[in-house]
Write an enzyme that holds these catalytic residues in place. Structure first.
Site, mmCIF file in Angstrom:
data_model
loop_
_atom_site.group_PDB
_atom_site.id
_atom_site.type_symbol
_atom_site.label_atom_id
_atom_site.label_comp_id
_atom_site.label_asym_id
_atom_site.label_seq_id
_atom_site.Cartn_x
_atom_site.Cartn_y
_atom_site.Cartn_z
ATOM 1 C CE LYS A 22 -3.627 -0.483 2.338
ATOM 2 N NZ LYS A 22 -4.459 -0.764 3.516
ATOM 3 N NE ARG A 115 -7.113 3.577 4.103
ATOM 4 C CZ ARG A 115 -7.473 4.818 3.825
ATOM 5 N NH1 ARG A 115 -6.573 5.765 3.798
ATOM 6 N NH2 ARG A 115 -8.741 5.117 3.607
ATOM 7 C CG HIS A 847 -15.951 -40.256 -20.281
ATOM 8 N ND1 HIS A 847 -15.949 -40.281 -18.898
ATOM 9 C CD2 HIS A 847 -15.649 -41.508 -20.669
ATOM 10 C CE1 HIS A 847 -15.635 -41.492 -18.487
ATOM 11 N NE2 HIS A 847 -15.442 -42.257 -19.537
#
Length: 894
Positions: A22, A115, A847
């Site tokens: 960040k 942050r 299949h």
């Protein structure tokens, strides 16, 4: 100190070890001139010094090493203890001084967002977004230091610990920086994706917008407006009812407020602002060279970017050649067509891309009509739709392979943007008719005139001769000569198979369609066709399943042989050696050798040539023998197959007798009799082309392994098996002595890519722009809450669900219904042990569906996520006639 704090203008992408993903992104954008609010990062060095002040963290890290992602209670207790401890560890004085110095220079009176930024965060391959905490409107020295401490501690939140454990990140190796960024107080904020996160379309900018701070949107408290911009045009706009918003408080912190009624449905951004923001988003995308998830806000008429990270949820783009003005190219997942959707190694993809006969400058080249994406192969079918008949016929054909695939292609090719720009393809009609015409004519001849009884002997003889010739062609070759011969064999394989073998099963498919239509016209229903499908004549895959039952019966009288089967072994040679020392081992070993001679080149996921074959590794086969012993009585498999053949013959006799009693009955009976004979024999040959392909894959795999061994002995490759992380062209160059610089790092990067690709879910259909086309399922008559799929084998059964993700882990018991992601011929041994089948992919003619009808097992396919939605041990009802699965009782509730 510089090692503890860095301002944004001194940070770029090379700073990631110091400031995390960040922080590095914010510094990178600041230096690139994007409108980023100013700020600074408290570095990972400060975090490490802070942690070093704790005497207990060493013990805590040792406990974290043993944590599993699903141990939620243990994670909660340990995480809480670590966070509480870190809140008591003192912050060193020099770190605090460095933080406060940057804070004062940035502005003491400003409000800040604080942050966390982890060193493993916002990477191209993993996003740690939301794993650590964020604090908004932080004011003053005390609030700032408290928020930073809490961010450091938030590296050990429950969700962060669990995420690292799940993704195998070393807890000690992930360090934390803290971003301290001046807040702007926005009127509007939100999230912008430079690619549509839902459809995957790379050309679509998708913007979510709401009033106030973006936290209300991120936390899910409020619905947001959605705007989408493509090629400079606002193509979609959805205005949400926005009942509340989060705003900053002057004294710090935030408050959630209800919006006035007249504000709730007001468009958050004006159209010119939407276009301005989209342009900014594309500029950021261009700077990073990848699509971005961007957090933005609008304050006083100006946009600010507060975060940008790579979008990690997008399925990788398939690289295809497009010309200017082309329509978007449409790409089919080859794995969905072949009932094997796992990621493959580069050699497996290279083998398949070389095998496709169209779009090749030479026989040995990889087809330009194929592309690899996310470890899977996709086929570019765009040019085909220059032929108008293909726009109707091809989606219908695809629906037999997978209903959602056919529906998705049918929907996409009707779009005006596609039809208007389909490139002109001169000569395409002639090429298609030249290739398919003779095959169709041969199929019609075999349908109407050729003797059905001669078909099986001819096909078996053809395969034996062809494989003997291919083996002879490779004998004695080594190095470049062998690699080039392998490329030639692969490059001609599919064309030869289509031309020489496909007319047989194609005539069977034609007869099936004619029988169905004539039965509906002449007697009003086609139910008899379900019985006629049972125990088809000469089906090589069905015979393989029966031989598995024979092996189980051979082992039953001998406890020591059973013990060896249940214990398993990594190599066939070891298993054979062990058999020699136990009672009954000689008899079982002889039967085992007969089976391996016929089928030892097969395995689950067999279209991937890099997968070990049964003759090399029996671990994927032995559980099927064990399941058979536990769920099927001795001789029951042969008796049921014989009963199925009797039922089919009886149904045919009754049907013909009914027709004889009708007007023109002699003609109807004669025609139907012919069609039934062709159907019973030629449909039984449906698996022979794949069987021949696997015979040749077995030969080629042996050659590739030998080349890998030789290169490893010379020191060119670190390990023999590394040959499978090369393409055929790369192997040719290595065998010629051309060794590129950085080979070992390239191989290691490809191994890491494979691990990442294995976690992805491939789309059935995608475009060159990354858009995932899902299609729509037709309306079905099903109970509420039922899981809807495609009905492929009639009948209703109730029983215990057994989720089988890999055949080697299968432990089916009597009366259980198998739930699988897919099945190819390598899974067939399990069919005798199940009473019903559910698959996530497939269609009427794939299949698993064909074999289920032949065995008389009710089956539903195409239920996305079935192996997760249905739990192991649930009691379920499977309706193979109407196409649904209903969970009657959850496991653990009984």
């Amino acid at each position: 100190m510089d090692t503890y704090v860095l301002d944004f203008h001194r940070i770029d992408k090379s700073s990631l070890p110091l400031v995390g993903g960040k922080g590095a992104n914010l510094g990178e954008m600041t230096q690139a001139g994007f409108p980023v609010p100013p700020g600074f990062c408290v570095t990972t060095e400060a975090y490490r010094v802070f942690l070093s002040g704790s005497e207990q963290m060493g013990d805590y890290f040792r406990q974290l090493e043993d944590i599993q992602a699903e141990q939620l209670e243990r994670i909660a207790v340990l995480g809480s203890a670590i966070r509480e401890h870190l809140n008591q560890v003192p912050i060193p004085v020099d770190i605090k001084d460095a933080i406060l110095g940057s804070w004062m220079r940035s502005g003491q009176e400003a409000a800040y967002a604080v942050r966390s930024s982890a060193t493993a965060e916002d990477l191209p391959t993993a996003s740690f977004a939301g794993q650590q905490d964020t604090y908004l409107n932080v004011r003053g020295e005390e609030q700032l230091m408290q928020a930073i401490r809490r961010c450091w501690a938030s590296l050990f939140t429950d969700r962060a610990i669990s995420y690292r454990a799940k993704n195998h990140f070393d807890h000690r190796a992930v360090h934390l920086s803290v971003v301290v960024q001046q807040m702007v107080f926005p009127e509007v904020s939100g999230i912008m994706f430079t690619a549509d996160p839902i459809s995957g379309h790379r050309g679509t900018v998708s913007i979510d917008a709401s009033f106030g701070l973006g936290e209300a949107l991120v936390s899910g408290l409020v619905s947001a407006d959605l705007y989408q911009v493509r090629a400079g045009t606002l193509i979609d706009k959805k205005i949400a009812r926005k009942k509340l918003a989060i705003y900053s408080l002057p004294e710090g912190g935030t408050v959630t407020r209800d919006l006035p009624e007249d504000e709730q449905e007001r468009q958050a951004l004006a159209d010119p602002q939407i276009m301005e923001l989209a342009t900014l988003g594309n500029t950021i995308k261009g700077h990073y060279g990848s699509d971005q998830d961007i957090e933005w806000c609008l304050a006083q008429g100006r946009f600010y970017i507060v975060q940008s990270r790579p979008i990690t949820s997008l399925y990788p783009l398939a690289e295809v050649h497009t010309e200017p003005g082309d329509c978007p190219h449409v790409l089919l997942s080859f794995g969905h067509q072949q009932m094997m959707t796992d990621a493959m190694k580069p050699m497996g993809l290279s083998n398949l891309r070389t095998m496709l006969p169209a779009g090749k400058p030479s026989v040995r080249s990889e087809s330009t009509l194929t592309a690899a994406a996310g470890g899977r192969m996709f086929v570019d079918i765009t040019k085909l739709f220059a032929l108008k008949p293909a726009r109707k016929l091809f989606p219908r054909l695809l629906s037999g392979i997978d209903e959602m695939m056919g529906s998705g292609v049918g929907e996409f090719i009707q779009r005006e943007e596609f039809i208007r720009h389909i490139p002109f393809q001169p000569g395409l009609k002639k090429d298609v008719l030249g290739f398919m015409g003779p095959i169709v004519l041969k199929a019609i001849w075999k349908l109407l005139f050729a003797s059905p009884n001669k078909a099986l002997p001819y096909v078996e003889s053809y395969i034996q001769t062809a494989i003997a010739q291919r083996r002879s062609d490779l004998d004695g070759l080594t190095g470049p000569e062998r690699v080039m011969r392998i490329q030639e064999q692969i490059g001609t394989l599919l064309r030869r198979m289509f031309q020489d073998l496909m007319p047989y099963p194609m005539s069977g498919l034609m007869s099936s369609r004619l029988i169905k239509n004539l039965l509906q016209r002449w007697i009003g229903d086609d139910e008899a066709l379900h019985v006629l499908n049972k125990s088809l004549i000469g089906n090589v895959t069905s015979e393989m399943g029966l031989m598995i039952g024979d092996l189980a019966d051979q082992a039953r009288p001998y406890p020591q042989v059973i013990e060896l089967i249940r214990r398993g072994s990594g190599h066939t040679q070891q298993f054979r050696e062990q058999l020699r020392g136990v009672e009954g081992g000689r008899e079982f070993g002889e039967a085992w050798d007969r089976f391996m001679t016929l089928y030892g080149m097969r395995c689950p996921g067999e279209i991937d040539i890099t997968r070990p074959r049964w003759r090399e590794d029996p671990s994927t086969l032995l559980p099927s023998i064990d399941s058979h012993m536990r769920s099927v009585q001795p001789g029951e498999h042969r008796a049921k197959f014989a009963q199925g053949a009797d039922d089919a013959e009886h149904a045919a006799r009754e049907l013909l007798e009914r027709l004889r009693r009708q007007p023109l009955g002699w003609f109807k009976a004669k025609l139907m009799g012919r069609l039934i004979r062709v159907f019973r024999v030629q449909m039984g040959l449906r698996e022979h082309p794949k069987y021949m392909m696997m015979q040749q894959f077995g030969l080629i795999r042996e050659g590739l392994r030998e080349e890998g061994r030789l290169l490893a002995e010379k020191g060119v490759l670190p390990r023999e098996e590394d040959v499978f992380f090369l393409t055929l062209d790369e192997l040719l160059k290595l065998s010629e002595g051309s060794v590129p610089d950085g080979l070992e790092p390239l191989l290691e990067a490809r191994k890491q890519d494979l691990e990442r690709f294995r976690k992805l879910t491939p789309p059935r259909v995608m475009t060159s722009e990354g858009e995932i086309i899902t299609g729509k399922r037709r309306q079905q008559d099903a109970p509420a809450g039922a899981l809807l799929g495609t009905p492929v084998s009639a009948g209703v059964v109730e029983g215990i669900a057994r989720v089988v993700l890999r055949p080697e882990e299968a432990k089916l018991n009597k009366g259980e219904i198998m739930i699988a992601p897919f099945t190819d011929p390598g899974w067939t041994p399990l069919f005798h042990s199940a009473v019903g089948l559910v698959m996530e992919v497939g269609g009427l003619m794939t299949h698993g569906a064909v074999v289920a009808r032949e065995y008389g097992l009710p089956a539903v396919v195409g239920i996305d996520g079935a192996t997760g939605l249905i739990r192991d041990g649930d009691r379920i009802r499977l309706d193979g006639t109407r196409g649904y699965v209903l969970v009657l009782e959850r496991s653990g509730e009984r």
